[in-house]
Design an enzyme around this catalytic site. Sequence first.
Site, short mmCIF file in Angstrom:
data_model
loop_
_atom_site.label_atom_id
_atom_site.label_comp_id
_atom_site.label_asym_id
_atom_site.label_seq_id
_atom_site.Cartn_x
_atom_site.Cartn_y
_atom_site.Cartn_z
CG HIS A 46 1.11 5.38 0.13
ND1 HIS A 46 0.14 4.41 -0.02
CD2 HIS A 46 2.08 5.09 -0.78
CE1 HIS A 46 0.50 3.57 -0.97
NE2 HIS A 46 1.67 3.94 -1.44
CD GLU A 48 -3.37 7.60 2.27
OE1 GLU A 48 -2.30 7.88 1.68
OE2 GLU A 48 -4.19 6.79 1.80
CB CYS A 76 -3.25 1.13 0.02
SG CYS A 76 -1.87 1.60 1.10
CB CYS A 79 -2.73 4.17 4.08
SG CYS A 79 -1.25 4.77 3.22
#
Lengths: 144, 144
Positions: A46, A48, A76, A79
Amino acid sequence: MECALEEARLAAGRGEVPVGAVLVSGGKVVARAGNRTLELNDPSAHAEILVIREACRQMRSQRLPAFDLYVTLEPCTMCAGAISFARIRRLYFGAEDTKGGAVINGVRFFDQSTCHHKPDTYSGLAQSDSETLLREFFAPKRHS
Amino acid sequence: MECALEEARLAAGRGEVPVGAVLVSGGKVVARAGNRTLELNDPSAHAEILVIREACRQMRSQRLPAFDLYVTLEPCTMCAGAISFARIRRLYFGAEDTKGGAVINGVRFFDQSTCHHKPDTYSGLAQSDSETLLREFFAPKRHS
């Protein structure tokens, strides 16, 4: 936040879910990335996580207490955990994620007793642009 | 689980929190790792994330639906998220983590509506050995 949106647009161009993230310290963009889960065959890739890993590499530290994270979508659960471990100072995010978010939706990780560092959190930055990118990305898929 | 314990012991030898993980598919160990957050300057480099990334690399996929994960400690919020994204079939873990766990403690992520894949979960495997490793690792630090 404009840099994060640009990374989200680039992710969409690669066929990835359009989420972008930027890590800033001392007024300087230190790391920027969009989602690359498909390209890298890595469910942890992801935006992040990618910017945290990149900034940590540059700082030679697993902690980033002087860093602020800008991301186009509510982080999420995965993260949110990484943001806490990295000791990120401030979190700014765009669109809310009712289905998978973990900050103001879902597990609200930063408010839990098993969260040991909570960043200052600001939501709704460039919310409309962030949402539009996601909506435009998913709309054709839903109709196909 | 003996492989996961061995990885945890190796992690302790490197000065890392002693947690080890192994991914198994078709009766074969496909990836094994211990924590490397300090060595890699990467707060996401928990044992679980490292084996997921390695197995995904080998499988050229971000999903591992035929894989079972063995880990010596209850996964944290970040790792529980990654386990779900990777579509891991079964999760076996050793020691319970009341301070940072996210499976049977904390946010109990797999039971939440923002979790979209829940592995079959089995706890308490090699629990005593897993706990002893962690206790021996942290005891001198607490007294220093």
